[in-house]
Structure formats: structure tokens, C-alpha cells
Design an enzyme around this catalytic site. Structure first.
Site, PDB file in Angstrom:
ATOM      1  N   ASP A 127       0.872  -1.161   0.000  1.00 33.97           N
ATOM      2  CA  ASP A 127       0.000   0.000   0.000  1.00 33.97           C
ATOM      3  C   ASP A 127       0.921   1.225   0.000  1.00 33.97           C
ATOM      4  O   ASP A 127       2.130   1.095   0.190  1.00 33.97           O
ATOM      5  CB  ASP A 127      -0.889  -0.043   1.251  1.00 33.97           C
ATOM      6  N   ASP A 129      -0.076   4.863   1.491  1.00 35.26           N
ATOM      7  CA  ASP A 129      -0.217   5.695   2.683  1.00 35.26           C
ATOM      8  C   ASP A 129       0.030   4.888   3.956  1.00 35.26           C
ATOM      9  O   ASP A 129      -0.573   3.841   4.173  1.00 35.26           O
ATOM     10  CB  ASP A 129      -1.620   6.311   2.729  1.00 35.26           C
ATOM     11  N   ILE A 279     -15.013  14.507   6.392  1.00 37.24           N
ATOM     12  CA  ILE A 279     -13.684  13.882   6.344  1.00 37.24           C
ATOM     13  C   ILE A 279     -13.433  13.308   4.949  1.00 37.24           C
ATOM     14  O   ILE A 279     -12.336  13.447   4.384  1.00 37.24           O
ATOM     15  CB  ILE A 279     -13.566  12.771   7.410  1.00 37.24           C
ATOM     16  N   HIS A 283     -10.459  14.172   1.361  1.00 37.61           N
ATOM     17  CA  HIS A 283      -9.738  13.265   0.458  1.00 37.61           C
ATOM     18  C   HIS A 283     -10.272  13.372  -0.969  1.00 37.61           C
ATOM     19  O   HIS A 283      -9.505  13.579  -1.922  1.00 37.61           O
ATOM     20  CB  HIS A 283      -9.861  11.820   0.946  1.00 37.61           C
TER      21      HIS A 283
END
Length: 578
Positions: A127, A129, A279, A283
Site C-alpha cells: 500500500d 499511505d 472527512i 480526500h
């Protein structure tokens, strides 16, 4: 390669100390209700005299070890006897502490839940992040502030919310949130709430109130979160497993706190959905991505260590691939900073905006090639080529095009559900969890304060277990004092990690729900990818054989040889600095 193991012989250098260690654990895990009784002390041998011995001269069943056995029935003698056992136990425990304190756990160790050999691994997947890229605390502050302002500007929440700033030490990962009751809490592996860790807003909820709301402290399976920790299909609990969820939990707590302080009536379900959407917008709209790209040195850490791991794998002929939910421009900017402009040469396949965990289950989405300028191409993908960038797709097509199947593949990620669960359960890949919090918790566990408290807590618990058979009022008065002392220590061991919620990995004694999922879905786990630099690529990871409750606790592997590091003495000066 640095030595990460501690030979058993190192623990045997002080034979008398090790004898006491064994005696202590034999006592802590006494079988068949039998005490070992020495003529000089009630239950454990003393190492201070030449005539002392580990083997008792006589054995007395616990139920028979009463004041009558000591030739007195007076209350004073009974009380004195109990306290003498207590004091002797405490002295023996203190004698053990120097032995235990010398055996620090190395924070750079890789820990195994399941036996795995790197010799068998041909392909390494990552992955992005919090796996390849580690972020500073500034990123969570950024996410919190932007989402808070979205609530105010777009969802018409009160301007007073601007009084709240991000609190980096308020929450921990792995907590559950009851959407309908607006309660944040920690739940253990058996679905029991850890009382004292239930918060409404920024304030703890009294234990009696929690027990009244849930008719006890157990959370039924039907209201727990679904497989991926989400609140859906009637589930009222949401589990926060993502490191990015720390600012989300904090924002939920702050908004709840504001409404309660100002006596504002609100619907908790709407609040949860609004915060989740805000939130998400940070992103989805690319606000976070643009901020990080604009000041990458402020937000990204550990670049050199990640670079070293990738170079090591490449040098040893390993294939590598990247599957991330982040967009290409963001990943490219970060990897240029971490590795250099040639970073794509290290990877055989790069997939962005994969939409995990859907990537692992949804067979419908085909791969789409992306140019360096972000243009989406329409041609059918017949091969996944090195140097190219692909968007979306699905794991089944990935397996068909690469042939990378089964236990020769090791994939690393930080999200237990989205990154690892499907891979290990459905496809047989080996999995590695990146748990950044591990380094801080190990440093705390290496401190003298923690070692002292935990060692005595274990010994006192064992003492309580044995002495509870004495039901007379005098004995019960003493035992209640011990119970109170034990409770104080349990609270102290919680607070030493996090004042509100304690350790990520344990409730007072049981593993947390997070730990349960970690042990099920990750073959190995570590604080960061840099831990791989301490091992050669032929290394086999062996999990410790932790005794079951009915098994003998004194086995050689119980000395934790895989995680101890005697040369790691320099760490002692920093263990209390977190």
C-alpha cells in the site's frame, strides 16, 4: 545483520535470579490447586539462604491452607499471616525486576502471528499511505481543521466549533463508535466494553450508566460493525481501523462535546454521517493531496528508510507492485521525494485509485491505463507492463494477468480490513501489517515503571486467585485491600499508554478487538517497513508458542527469545521520552 534475538543462555547467567523467575511463574500458574510450601515461608522458596530449595518439603491443598494449619485461629494471626505472604510475594517480585528489566524488546523487531519464511517470498506488494509513505502529525491537524471548517461552511454547524483544535493524544486507533448513542469506546476480543474507556464527547461516561445502556458490558454480535468495521445493514457500531480515522474520531468527539455543553438537541446519526462526509471530502476533493504536495517536507517522514527497503528487495531480484487508493499525482510526488524520479523502475506494476477493499472483491471493474499527465486511455489491457500506471481494476484480473498467486506473495498495508483481510482469507497471500503505534508502545513497555508495575500486577493477581478461598471476615478485609490495589495498578497501566483509552493492543488484560483482527489477518506485523532492513531475505519468522490456559507456562520459548535484544541498551535512555 544486527542481532535481534536473545539466546536463552543470556537469561541463565544469574542462575538464582532465573530460579526465582521460574518459581514466580510456577506460582502464577499453579496447577491442581496445590501450593508449594517451604518451612521458612508460606508458599515460595527463598533464595537468600543456602538451605533454600525450589522443591517444597510438603504440599498443602489450597482449601486446607487455613489459619488452623498455622496453629492459630486468632483474627490477628490470620491477618498477619496474609500480609506476610503479601510482603514475601512483593519481595520476590522485586528480586525479579532486574532480570526482566535487562531484556528489552527491540522496537525494530518483526513479530510473527504465523510462521513465514522470506525465502519463499518472490513478490512483494505495498500500500502507499502509512506503508511506503509515513506522515507527520501535521497531516492529522490539517485533516481535522479542513473537515471542521466544511461542517461549519457547508453543513451549517455552529461557528463555535472553531474553538476546538486537533488533540493528537485524545484517541487511539481501533475504537468503536456507537452511531445511535454517540459513544466512543474500546472493546476487547470477546466483545466486552472496557469500562472506563467510554466517552461521550470529551467526557467519560460513568460505568453504571454504560452498564445500564447496554444491560451489562457485552456488545451483541448483531450490533457490532460489519466485516470491514463499517456501520451498515443494521449494524450500529463503527470501528475505526484506519490511521486517517484519528482526526475523524477527534472531530466527532469535539462536535458532540459542543452540542452537549450548549444544550443543543441533535440527532447522533446525522452528526456521524455529516462528519464522515466532511472527512471524506478532504480526500475526495483533493484538498489534502494538494496541501501535502505543496509542502511535502512538512508532511512526509522516513523517506530514506523506505528507499533502502525497496533497493534491498530490488537488488535481491524480488518483484514488487503497488496498489493504493491514492491518485497518481499524489503518489508520484511523494515517491519522487522518498525514492527519486526513477521510483517507477523499482515496481513491476503500479495501480492507483484502486478503491480497496472493493478492489479485492468486485470483478466488474477493468484496469485502465493512465498517462503521466493523468489522461485516461480507453484501450483494453492485455498485460500489466512495468513503467505504466493503471487505475482501478480488480484483484481477479490482476491475478490472471500476472500469475502472482498464493504464498509466494507478501503484501504490506496499514489497514487490517481494507488491505489484508481478503488477501489472507480468500487468496492465500502472506500479509504484513504496518502498525506505527507499535514503536511507541514498546518503548513504554521497556520503561522501569511499566516493568515494575506489570510484574507486581501479575504477582498480586496470582496471589488473589489463590487466597480468595479464605472467606472469613478478617481475610476478606485484607483481600479487598489487595483488590483495590490491583484496580489502581490496572488503571495506571492503561493511563501510561493513553489517558482515555489505554493501549491499542490490550484492554486491562484481554487483547483488544483490534488485536484479535490483527492476529487473524496478518502473518507478521511491525512498526514500519524499515524493520525489514534488520533481516536477511532467507529469514524465517516463528511465532512464540504462547501457552493455552491448560498448558504448562514454563517452556524455553517463553523467554521471548525472538524479540529481546541485549545489545539494545542504548534505548534505555529514551524509553520514557514519548
Amino acid at each position: 545483520m544486527p542481532t535481534l534475538s536473545l539466546p536463552v543462555s543470556n537469561l541463565l547467567r544469574n542462575k538464582e535470579s532465573f530460579k526465582r523467575l521460574i518459581a514466580h511463574f510456577k506460582y502464577s500458574h499453579t496447577r491442581s490447586g496445590i501450593w508449594t510450601v517451604n518451612a521458612s515461608t508460606p508458599w515460595i522458596s527463598s533464595s537468600r539462604g543456602p538451605k533454600s530449595a525450589l522443591v517444597s518439603r510438603r504440599q498443602v491443598p489450597v482449601g486446607q491452607l487455613t489459619a488452623g494449619n498455622m496453629s492459630t485461629s486468632s483474627r490477628e494471626d490470620k491477618t498477619s499471616w496474609l500480609w506476610s505472604v503479601y510482603n514475601e510475594t512483593k519481595q520476590q517480585t522485586q528480586d525479579l525486576i532486574p532480570v526482566i528489566s535487562n531484556n528489552f524488546v527491540n522496537p525494530d523487531t518483526i513479530f510473527a502471528n504465523n510462521q513465514m519464511s522470506l525465502q519463499d517470498i518472490e513478490i512483494y506488494g505495498f500500500d502507499y499511505d502509512y506503508t511506503l509513505a509515513f506522515y507527520s502529525s501535521h497531516l492529522h491537524t490539517l485533516i481535522f481543521n479542513i473537515a471542521r471548517d466544511i461542517l461549519i461552511d457547508e453543513h451549517r454547524y455552529p461557528e463555535g466549533l472553531k474553538e476546538y483544535d486537533y488533540m493528537p493524544n485524545f484517541v487511539i486507533r481501533g475504537l468503536h463508535y456507537d452511531v445511535q448513542k454517540a459513544l466512543l469506546m474500546k472493546i476487547d476480543a470477546f466483545h466486552y466494553i472496557q469500562l472506563g474507556t467510554v466517552y461521550r464527547g470529551l467526557n467519560p461516561v460513568p460505568e453504571k450508566e454504560v452498564i445500564a445502556m447496554y444491560e451489562g458490558s457485552h456488545v451483541p454480535l448483531e450490533i457490532m460493525s460489519d466485516f470491514y468495521g463499517k456501520s451498515s445493514q443494521g449494524h450500529t457500531m463503527k470501528q475505526f481501523m484506519d490511521i486517517f480515522s484519528l482526526p475523524e474520531m477527534t472531530l466527532l468527539s469535539c462536535v458532540n462535546d459542543y452540542f452537549m455543553k450548549h444544550n443543543i438537541d441533535y440527532e447522533p446519526v446525522h452528526l456521524y454521517k455529516d462528519v464522515k462526509e466532511a472527512i471524506g471530502d478532504v480526500h475526495v476533493r483533493g484538498i489534502m493531496y494538494r496541501a501535502v504536495e505543496a509542502d511535502i517536507e512538512k508532511y512526509i517522514c522516513y523517506g530514506e528508510q523506505t528507499h533502502a527497503v525497496l533497493r534491498k528487495l530490488s537488488k535481491n531480484g524480488k518483484k514488487m507492485f503497488l496498489i493504493t487508493n491514492s491518485p497518481f499525482d499524489f503518489v508520484d510526488r511523494g515517491m519522487n521525494y522518498i525514492v527519486g524520479k526513477d521510483w517507477r523502475d523499482l515496481f513491476d506494476v503500479v495501480i492507483v485509485q484502486a478503491d480497496k477493499p472493493g478492489f479485492f472483491n468486485d470483478r466488474r471493474k477493468p484496469f485502465r491505463r493512465v498517462t503521466d499527465k493523468g489522461v485516461l486511455l480507453w484501450d483494453r489491457i492485455h498485460h500489466l507492463e512495468k513503467g505504466q500506471i493503471y487505475k482501478q481494476g480488480n484483484l481477479y484480473e490482476f491475478l490472471r494477468l500476472t500469475g502472482w498467486r498464493g504464498s509466494k506473495v507478501l503484501y504490506f498495508g496499514d489497514h487490517i480490513y481494507s488491505d489484508l483481510a481478503d488477501l489472507t482469507l480468500k487468496h492465500g497471500w502472506r500479509t504484513g501489517a504496518i502498525i506505527p503505534e507499535l514503536r511507541k508502545e514498546i518503548k513504554i513497555m521497556n520503561t522501569e515503571e511499566y516493568v515494575h508495575t506489570m510484574t507486581w500486577l501479575q504477582a498480586l493477581t496470582a496471589l488473589l486467585e489463590q487466597m480468595q478461598v479464605h472467606q472469613d471476615p478478617a481475610s476478606q478485609t485484607v483481600i479487598q485491600q489487595w483488590i483495590n490495589e490491583r484496580e489502581e495498578m490496572r488503571l495506571r497501566t492503561k493511563d501510561i499508554f493513553n489517558a482515555q483509552f489505554g493501549s491499542l493492543f490490550r484492554t486491562y488484560h484481554n487483547p483488544t478487538y483490534f488485536s484479535r483482527r490483527l492476529s487473524r489477518f496478518a502473518d507478521i506485523y511491525m512498526a514500519s517497513l524499515s524493520c525489514l532492513l534488520n533481516y536477511d531475505l532467507q529469514h524465517t519468522f516463528y511465532p512464540r508458542r504462547t501457552p493455552l490456559q491448560h498448558e504448562s507456562p514454563i517452556w524455553p520459548e517463553q523467554t521471548s527469545t525472538g524479540a529481546m535484544n541485549i545489545p539494545f541498551q542504548s534505548h534505555r535512555t529514551t524509553t520514557g521520552s514519548e
